[in-house]
Design a protein around this motif. Structure first.
Motif, short mmCIF file in Angstrom:
data_model
loop_
_atom_site.label_atom_id
_atom_site.label_comp_id
_atom_site.label_asym_id
_atom_site.label_seq_id
_atom_site.Cartn_x
_atom_site.Cartn_y
_atom_site.Cartn_z
N GLU A 110 -2.49 4.21 -3.42
CA GLU A 110 -2.43 3.17 -4.45
C GLU A 110 -2.14 1.81 -3.81
N HIS A 111 -2.90 0.80 -4.22
CA HIS A 111 -2.69 -0.56 -3.76
C HIS A 111 -2.07 -1.34 -4.90
N ILE A 112 -0.94 -1.95 -4.63
CA ILE A 112 -0.21 -2.69 -5.65
C ILE A 112 -0.15 -4.15 -5.23
N LYS A 170 4.30 8.19 -10.65
CA LYS A 170 3.56 9.05 -9.71
C LYS A 170 4.44 9.82 -8.72
N HIS A 220 5.29 2.35 -10.58
CA HIS A 220 4.41 3.31 -9.91
C HIS A 220 5.20 4.51 -9.40
N CYS A 243 0.27 7.13 -0.97
CA CYS A 243 -0.63 7.97 -1.78
C CYS A 243 -2.01 7.34 -1.94
N THR A 245 5.97 -1.76 -8.41
CA THR A 245 6.18 -0.65 -7.47
C THR A 245 7.14 0.37 -8.04
N ASN A 274 0.86 -1.18 0.00
CA ASN A 274 0.00 0.00 0.00
C ASN A 274 0.89 1.23 0.00
N CYS A 275 0.84 1.98 -1.07
CA CYS A 275 1.62 3.21 -1.16
C CYS A 275 0.94 4.27 -0.29
#
Length: 48
Positions: A11-13, A32, A28, A9, A25, A6-7
């Motif tokens: 975002e869920h990767i 971003k 991303h 920001c 990742t 979980n970033c």
């Protein structure tokens, strides 16, 4: 094996394996969060 992250920001990767999680990742981060580069070990440290 860690396959999710979980970033901060929001975002869920997720990926089927750690190698792909690292690649997704890093993609991303490049898209971003330019300038925020993390090593594979750093990425896996915050992954679960």
């Amino acid at each position: 094996m860690k396959t999710r992250l979980n970033c901060p920001c929001g975002e869920h990767i997720s990926a089927p394996d750690e190698a792909q999680l690292i690649a997704l990742t890093q993609d991303h981060l490049a898209e971003k969060h330019p300038g925020h580069d993390y090593t594979p070990d750093e990425i896996l440290f915050i992954a679960y």
